[in-house]
Design an enzyme around this catalytic site. Sequence first.
Site, PDB file in Angstrom:
ATOM      1  N   HIS A   1       0.837  -1.216   0.000  1.00 30.34           N
ATOM      2  CA  HIS A   1       0.000   0.000   0.000  1.00 30.34           C
ATOM      3  C   HIS A   1       0.864   1.256   0.000  1.00 30.34           C
ATOM      4  CE1 HIS A   1      -3.592  -2.357   0.843  1.00 30.34           C
ATOM      5  NE2 HIS A   1      -2.853  -3.030   1.712  1.00 30.34           N
ATOM      6  N   LYS A   2       1.915   1.231   0.842  1.00 32.57           N
ATOM      7  CA  LYS A   2       2.830   2.373   0.867  1.00 32.57           C
ATOM      8  C   LYS A   2       3.431   2.582  -0.518  1.00 32.57           C
ATOM      9  CE  LYS A   2       4.956   2.386   5.510  1.00 32.57           C
ATOM     10  NZ  LYS A   2       6.275   2.278   6.181  1.00 32.57           N
TER      11      LYS A   2
ATOM     12  N   PHE B   1      -5.148   1.100   4.423  1.00 34.15           N
ATOM     13  CA  PHE B   1      -4.597  -0.002   5.228  1.00 34.15           C
ATOM     14  C   PHE B   1      -4.356   0.491   6.652  1.00 34.15           C
ATOM     15  CE2 PHE B   1      -0.141   1.419   5.631  1.00 34.15           C
ATOM     16  CZ  PHE B   1      -0.119   2.429   4.687  1.00 34.15           C
TER      17      PHE B   1
ATOM     18  N   ASP C   1       9.318   5.621   7.874  1.00 30.42           N
ATOM     19  CA  ASP C   1       8.685   5.041   9.045  1.00 30.42           C
ATOM     20  C   ASP C   1       7.521   5.944   9.425  1.00 30.42           C
ATOM     21  OD1 ASP C   1       8.850   2.871  10.969  1.00 30.42           O
ATOM     22  OD2 ASP C   1       9.059   4.475  12.440  1.00 30.42           O
ATOM     23  N   THR C   2       6.379   5.330   9.666  1.00 32.27           N
ATOM     24  CA  THR C   2       5.170   6.103   9.970  1.00 32.27           C
ATOM     25  C   THR C   2       4.617   5.687  11.324  1.00 32.27           C
ATOM     26  OG1 THR C   2       4.644   6.361   7.626  1.00 32.27           O
ATOM     27  CG2 THR C   2       2.814   6.594   9.168  1.00 32.27           C
TER      28      THR C   2
HETATM   29  P1  ITT Z   1       7.703  -1.088   6.151  1.00 31.00           P
HETATM   30  O1  ITT Z   1       8.333  -0.846   7.511  1.00 31.00           O
HETATM   31  O2  ITT Z   1       8.200  -2.343   5.484  1.00 31.00           O
HETATM   32  O3  ITT Z   1       7.796   0.120   5.241  1.00 31.00           O
HETATM   33  P2  ITT Z   1       5.238  -1.268   7.708  1.00 31.00           P
HETATM   34  O4  ITT Z   1       3.807  -1.539   7.301  1.00 31.00           O
HETATM   35  O5  ITT Z   1       5.853  -2.132   8.753  1.00 31.00           O
HETATM   36  O6  ITT Z   1       6.111  -1.313   6.363  1.00 31.00           O
HETATM   37  P3  ITT Z   1       5.521   1.144   9.416  1.00 31.00           P
HETATM   38  O7  ITT Z   1       6.383   0.465  10.414  1.00 31.00           O
HETATM   39  O8  ITT Z   1       5.929   2.505   8.945  1.00 31.00           O
HETATM   40  O9  ITT Z   1       5.350   0.267   8.084  1.00 31.00           O
HETATM   41  O10 ITT Z   1       4.025   1.253   9.931  1.00 31.00           O
HETATM   42  C1  ITT Z   1       3.673   1.304  11.288  1.00 31.00           C
HETATM   43  C2  ITT Z   1       2.218   0.957  11.430  1.00 31.00           C
HETATM   44  O11 ITT Z   1       1.426   2.074  11.021  1.00 31.00           O
HETATM   45  C3  ITT Z   1       1.767  -0.243  10.623  1.00 31.00           C
HETATM   46  O12 ITT Z   1       0.847  -0.991  11.389  1.00 31.00           O
HETATM   47  C4  ITT Z   1       1.068   0.375   9.414  1.00 31.00           C
HETATM   48  O13 ITT Z   1       0.008  -0.439   8.954  1.00 31.00           O
HETATM   49  C5  ITT Z   1       0.528   1.692   9.987  1.00 31.00           C
HETATM   50  N1  ITT Z   1       0.524   2.736   8.962  1.00 31.00           N
HETATM   51  C6  ITT Z   1       1.616   3.245   8.324  1.00 31.00           C
HETATM   52  N2  ITT Z   1       1.219   4.163   7.416  1.00 31.00           N
HETATM   53  C7  ITT Z   1      -0.135   4.250   7.500  1.00 31.00           C
HETATM   54  C8  ITT Z   1      -1.116   4.984   6.807  1.00 31.00           C
HETATM   55  O14 ITT Z   1      -0.819   5.845   5.843  1.00 31.00           O
HETATM   56  N3  ITT Z   1      -2.396   4.807   7.155  1.00 31.00           N
HETATM   57  C9  ITT Z   1      -2.746   3.948   8.116  1.00 31.00           C
HETATM   58  N4  ITT Z   1      -1.894   3.188   8.804  1.00 31.00           N
HETATM   59  C10 ITT Z   1      -0.584   3.333   8.503  1.00 31.00           C
END
Ligand code: ITT
Length: 183
Positions: free
Chosen positions: A10-11, A138, A64-65
């Site tokens: 999704h990212k 997501f 990282d989000t």
């Molecule tokens: P990568 O580290 O491989 O990039 P990840 O899904 O593990 O993928 P993160 O650690 O950045 O990515 O995400 C932390 C959590 O926040 C994770 O549960 C994501 O589903 C959620 N998340 C990240 N971006 C989001 C968005 O735009 N909208 C909703 N939830 C998000």
Amino acid sequence: MITFVTSNRHKFEEVSAIFNDAGIELSWEQMKYEEIQADTTEEVSRNSCIKLIGQIHGDFFIEDTGLFIDSLKGFPGVYSSYVQKTIGNDGIIRLLKDRPDNAMFKTVLTAYINGTIKQFTGILEGSIASDERGEGGFGYDPVFIPSGYGKTLSEMDLTEKNRVSHRFRAVKGLVESLARNDH
Ligand code: ITT
């Protein structure tokens, strides 16, 4: 040409649309890298990027989000991934019962370009919905309502989410820097 390292499809789709609009080539390294735990998203993002140097061919970036809820003192923050996997959106809604629901998303993108590290941040302010709504997106999207909108991120399509999102704002910084060639 730059590579986005992420395990999350999704990212990649969101970021890919932004690069497409800017006319800059993007490739995808779909891998789960080791996330180096720290107290801030900035440090987690930076440390994880540094760990990948030498493993990825050419210029690359990661992001990282985190979701930060005011009345929970910024929780889940750097634990957003673990919290999503364990208590999930339903658990967040229950934690927030009778508490103020202000929250923000923060994306910290760290790029390694021509041997130099650069960070770009994007923030989206909003609130946590009282129930999960929508089918798109997501993670926390079904419970996050951006300020000024009457709907969750999941009720938006990718184009609409990309107009407002934390990720868009961070990626915009990178795309502008790449276009200026200022590294
Ligand atoms: P990568 O580290 O491989 O990039 P990840 O899904 O593990 O993928 P993160 O650690 O950045 O990515 O995400 C932390 C959590 O926040 C994770 O549960 C994501 O589903 C959620 N998340 C990240 N971006 C989001 C968005 O735009 N909208 C909703 N939830 C998000």
